[in-house]
Structure formats: C-alpha cells, structure tokens
Design an enzyme around this catalytic site. Structure first.
Site, PDB file in Angstrom:
ATOM      1  CE  LYS A   1      -3.784  -1.771   2.715  1.00  0.00           C
ATOM      2  NZ  LYS A   1      -4.065  -2.049   4.095  1.00  0.00           N
TER       3      LYS A   1
ATOM      4  CG  HIS B   1      -1.811   5.626   4.945  1.00  0.00           C
ATOM      5  ND1 HIS B   1      -2.293   6.050   6.154  1.00  0.00           N
ATOM      6  CD2 HIS B   1      -1.763   4.280   4.989  1.00  0.00           C
ATOM      7  CE1 HIS B   1      -2.540   4.989   6.894  1.00  0.00           C
ATOM      8  NE2 HIS B   1      -2.224   3.920   6.218  1.00  0.00           N
TER       9      HIS B   1
ATOM     10  CG  HIS C   1       2.111   3.683   8.955  1.00  0.00           C
ATOM     11  ND1 HIS C   1       1.174   3.355   8.008  1.00  0.00           N
ATOM     12  CD2 HIS C   1       1.985   2.769   9.935  1.00  0.00           C
ATOM     13  CE1 HIS C   1       0.523   2.270   8.403  1.00  0.00           C
ATOM     14  NE2 HIS C   1       0.993   1.898   9.564  1.00  0.00           N
TER      15      HIS C   1
HETATM   16  N1  ARG Z   1       1.768  -2.400  10.911  1.00  0.00           N
HETATM   17  C1  ARG Z   1       1.061  -1.946  12.080  1.00  0.00           C
HETATM   18  C2  ARG Z   1      -0.051  -0.989  11.700  1.00  0.00           C
HETATM   19  O1  ARG Z   1      -0.006  -0.400  10.657  1.00  0.00           O
HETATM   20  C3  ARG Z   1       1.958  -1.265  13.063  1.00  0.00           C
HETATM   21  C4  ARG Z   1       3.021  -2.146  13.660  1.00  0.00           C
HETATM   22  C5  ARG Z   1       3.568  -1.602  14.935  1.00  0.00           C
HETATM   23  N2  ARG Z   1       4.590  -2.403  15.541  1.00  0.00           N
HETATM   24  C6  ARG Z   1       4.375  -3.538  16.158  1.00  0.00           C
HETATM   25  N3  ARG Z   1       5.416  -4.182  16.652  1.00  0.00           N
HETATM   26  N4  ARG Z   1       3.188  -4.030  16.344  1.00  0.00           N
HETATM   27  O2  ARG Z   1      -0.985  -0.796  12.454  1.00  0.00           O
END
Ligand code: ARG
Length: 569
Positions: free
Chosen positions: A130, A133, A136
């Site tokens: 994706k 955006h 993040h």
């Molecule tokens: N990919 C996840 C999201 O977009 C965030 C990951 C954060 N880090 C973790 N260790 N869970 O919501």
C-alpha cells in the site's frame, strides 16, 4: 553536562535546609514572575519537616545564607511569599556556559547515561503493498526523533521497522495478481498498481464468494513457503520497500532493520511452545488464547480456529527475538493509541512468562492526525498519501521562499527542506497524546511555532556569521554580556541538557520543540533591542560568541527533530 548552577544552589542551601543536596536540586523551579529571580526554591515541602509555615521557612533560609552571598554563580537572593528566589550572576554564567558550549560544539549536552546499553525502537511499520499514507507519518517522525535523542544520551539505538508484510491480505493480493495482473502492471508507480489490485479484489469478492477462500488458500501456501506464492510476495515486498526507502530518506528516518511480521513466520511456534510450557494458553471456541480477563485485558487471541496466527502472535515472537538478539535496556513501540490494548496484552504475557524485563518495554502512543476534514486512516477509506503531502509541502514552501528571497540558490532543495521540515515539526510539536489538526497555513507560517520559523532563526544566525566574516573567539570580556536579554538567552541555553533529559524521560519530542521555540523568541527579543555587529570590537566579539552558542544549540535541536538547520533561506 555540568549543572553548575544547580550544584551551586545545592551547596549554598544544604546547611540551611533540612534536606539533602539532591532533594534541594530536584525542587528548584523557574519563578512564576521573571523579575523575581532566575531560579526559585519553594519552601512548601519543608513545612511538615520544619513545622513552620512556608513563608517563614523561606525567611529563615534567607537569613542563614545571606552572609554567604555572592556564592559561586549565585549573585543574590530574596524572599517572595513561600519562595526563596535566586539571581544568577550573568558574568559567571557567560564565562562557564559559553566556553563550554563553544568548546564542545555539537557534543554539547551529550551524555553517557546510556553508554553500553541497547535501546530498540519499533517505528514506522507501514503495511506493505500500500502506498505510504499519513497514518504512519507520526510513528516515523516521533520514532526517529526519539532515536536521535537517545543516541545523544549515549544509547546504542536500533530502529526496527516492523513492516506489516504478513497476513491474509497477502493471500488476497496473490489471488488478485494471478487473476488480474498484466505484464505492464508494475511499469508505472508499482505501489499504486498494488493498491488497485487490492481494491479490485474486494470489488470482485462481493460477487464471487470463492475468492476469499482462494485467498486463505494462497496465504496458507505462503506460510508453508510455497515457491510460487513466495516469489509473488517478494515482488510486492521489493516494490514497496523501494518506495518506502525513498520516503525515509526525505523524512530522515532512522531505520536499521527491516524485520517485518513475515520475519517471524518460523519463530512463532517456539514462542507458543514457551507459553504452553508455562500453561498460559487455553482453547476457547476452537481458538488458542491467553486468558487475561483477571487483569482487565480480555482474551489475547494467538491462533484462530483455522490455525492462522495473528498480529499479536507475531509481536510475541518479535519481542522474545529482540530481547534475545539485542538484550535491550529499553524497547519502545512508537504506535498509535488505538493499539493500547494490544501492547498491554503483549507486555502482560511477557510478565506472565516470568520475565522481569517487561517493565523496560513501553508503548509510546500517539493520537490521530487529521488533514483538514479527512482522517488519516485506511479504515475510513479516505487515505492521504504521504507522497502527495510531501509534494504539496514542497510546492507551498517554494512559493513562500521565492516571495521572501527571490535570489535564493537551489530553491528546490530549500523548498524540500523547509516544506518537509514544516510537516515534521507540525507532527512533533503537538504532545503525543493529543490529536493533530494539520493545517498548511499553520505549519508553514514563518512567524509562528513552526519548523520554518526555527529554520529561519538558524539561517539568520548563519547569515550573521557570514556578515561578521571573522573568526569567533571564546576569549572575550564576559562582563560585557550583561543586558537582560543576553542573560535570558544564556539561562535558556543552560537548560538545553535538562530539556533533552526531560524529553527522553517522557518520550516527548514536543518538549524539544517548545524549548527551541522559546530560544527563538528570546533571540528575537534580543535582536529587537540590541545590535550584534557594531564599531565596538570587544562588544561585537562577546556578542558573536553568544550568537554562535545559540546557533550550536539551535542546530543540534533541529537535527534531533529531523529538520535541516538552514544556512540560507
Ligand atoms: N503495521 C502496524 C499498523 O499499521 C503497526 C506495527 C507496529 N509495531 C508492532 N510491533 N506491532 O498498524
């Protein structure tokens, strides 16, 4: 860093107060009214010990220390109600502080608190296939700022990108790719092609319910390491990473490891075994869970009835792996507050496993960011892509710069630094637990609490040095820096190391932003009243040294935030 003022206050008061030097130092405040003094010692906390009303205690302390004054950097003291207010000698302040900043340069305010200790920071972590955006963005810039801050405090930081690169959605993408993908699919913006595939899948799946089953099947294959599925997945991964890395370069992101969720595919079984050995897991409605009800944390789901593992299962494998690999002294997860329960469950499970290091793990959470009316969330459907934000930032910054300084060299580069600086700063200056209402007008206001304003402050100092054109020396007549605006600047400079410490304790970049803004305002007040370069060479030398010190701190602060200290703008 040498806290010479606090040390002097401690030494001066220690015999007059029933408290240790450390306690005294910890209680020192800034006076509510500047005219009252530079530092204040509140007597409230002594009322119980000394059995006297605080104003009387303050009087008593004053009478005990009066004869000792001046004492070190402390020039005078007076009582205002329950406070003992202390004034600092500008001459001693300038002599000790400016020499230290000048000599240490970029190293000023570094510490070795974290020496020999690893600190892992989980940051950014977008979901691949994706476009990047704005959801993040905050994790990326807050995480990177904390990384640089802790590095300054001597920690060995490891920035880990826990990419969302695993899970059933990749089964969907593989199905869509096989069905609708063409040769030319990735010729232009591959990441948008992937997004289109994903959207197409969901459209078609509305009419064809078998697609969801196929997707689950493809993901199962992927989990088992099927070569074809893996090959396709790798393509998604590579295109995504290429694009992300470009963005990370622009944002000054501090990422050392790209170990996303897929990395833990073969590590989850061991983690689950550990839980079983400790008898922490149970089966509930065909799913594997850890019952955390008694801690108010519900049921932590680790395997669905179809054996599929989850986000939490991968985070569990990840935390164990990271402890083993990095033996971290601290582990920060810079992730939105929406995931608070997830991290509480994760840390609780670590605690139940009998490890004592769960307390060194922190969820550094943050609120939403809103761009105008649009929420930055995939779930809401109206996604704002970071690339568009960056381009817009550049465009708007360019217009403003050209208006202010039409002769500027390499305007595109400057526009990128300033535009991106504005976006980063707007993200960092709001305390983490608050939501952000992003507005272009506010972020790019050159006169407000913004990135461009601070960058401009730095550029002005740089231009002053160019105009001066001579070597700045530290062998100056310190007694000349005696104006109230000069003293205020120095008192603010003195507090830089303490502010960095505070920002680190609270995992709060906004502390640094607020500090740099205050320093800029102090500098403005100074400029309004005084000139730096005059016919008086000794005074000019003294003021140039002060200006250099402000520049050092400003530049260092901006760099920690991830903003370019501009030489010209
Ligand atoms: N990919 C996840 C999201 O977009 C965030 C990951 C954060 N880090 C973790 N260790 N869970 O919501």
């Amino acid at each position: 860093m040498n806290d010479f003022i606090l040390d002097d206050i401690g030494a001066l008061l220690k015999d007059a107060v029933d408290a240790s030097e450390d306690v005294i130092k910890r209680n020192i405040e800034l006076p509510k009214v500047k005219e009252h003094g530079d530092f204040a010692f509140p007597a409230f906390f002594l009322a119980k010990i000394m059995r006297m009303p605080p104003p009387k205690i303050a009087q008593e302390i004053l009478s005990k220390i009066e004869d000792l004054l001046p004492f070190g950097s402390i020039e005078s003291a007076e009582v205002a109600g329950p406070y003992l207010n202390l004034k600092i000698s500008p001459q001693i302040l300038s002599k000790k502080l400016l020499a230290e900043i000048f000599d240490q340069g970029q190293k000023f305010s570094s510490s070795d608190e974290g020496r020999g200790r690893n600190l892992t920071i989980d940051l950014s972590s977008p979901n691949i296939a994706k476009p990047f955006h704005v959801g993040h963005l905050r994790s990326t810039v807050v995480g990177s700022c904390l990384y640089r801050l802790f590095e300054k405090l001597g920690y060995n930081c490891i920035g880990i990108n826990h990419l969302g690169d695993w899970g059933t959605q990749f089964g969907k993408l593989i199905v869509a790719y096989k069905k609708f993908g063409t040769e030319k699919l990735f010729e232009k913006e591959p990441i948008f092609a992937l997004l289109d595939l994903y959207i197409r899948f969901h459209k078609e799946a509305k009419d064809d319910s078998s697609l969801e089953d196929q997707a689950r099947g493809e993901f199962k294959k992927l989990e088992r390491g099927d070569p074809e599925a893996t090959e396709i997945w790798k393509t998604f991964y590579q295109y995504s990473l290429e694009e992300y890395k470009r963005i990370y370069g622009i944002l000054n992101a501090t990422i050392d490891e790209y170990t996303g969720e897929s990395f833990y595919n073969d590590k989850m079984e061991d983690a689950l075994k550990l839980l079983e050995q400790k008898r922490l897991t149970q089966i509930s409605q065909d799913a594997l869970i850890v019952d955390l009800e008694e801690y108010g944390l519900g049921a932590a789901l680790l395997k669905k009835s179809d054996e599929a593992t989850l986000y939490l299962t991968r985070d569990l494998a990840a935390i164990l792996y990271r402890k083993e690999t990095f033996d971290f002294a601290k582990m920060l997860y810079v992730v939105g507050s929406a995931q608070a329960l997830h991290f509480k469950q994760l840390f609780k499970i670590v605690e139940l496993l009998g490890f004592n290091w769960h307390e060194s793990c922190h969820h550094v959470e943050f609120g939403w960011i809103k761009f105008g009316k649009e929420m930055m969330s995939t779930r809401e459907g109206n996604i704002v892509f970071l690339n568009d934000v960056i381009n817009r930032a550049k465009e708007l910054a360019k217009e403003i710069i050209l208006e202010k300084n039409p002769d500027i060299e390499d305007v595109d580069k400057a526009a990128l630094y300033i535009g991106v600086g504005a976006v980063i700063y707007a993200d960092l200056a709001v305390r983490r637990n608050h939501d952000i209402n992003f507005s272009w007008e506010d972020a790019l206001n050159f006169d407000g609490n913004t990135g461009p304003y601070l960058q401009y402050t730095h550029a002005r100092l740089a231009s002053l040095e160019r105009k001066f054109g001579k070597e700045i020396i530290s062998d100056i007549d310190f007694s000349l820096l005696k104006e109230p605006e000069e003293k205020q600047l120095m008192l603010t400079l003195y507090r830089f190391p303490q502010k960095l410490k505070l920002a680190a304790e609270e995992y709060e970049p906004a502390v640094i932003c607020g500090y740099l803004y205050e320093l800029s305002q102090n500098l403005n007040s100074f400029y309004q009243k005084h000139r730096v370069i005059t016919d008086d060479t000794t005074l000019t030398n003294a003021r140039m040294l002060l200006m250099r010190c402000v520049r050092i701190v400003m530049s260092e602060g901006l760099k920690i935030l991830g903003l370019e200290p501009m030489e010209r703008m």
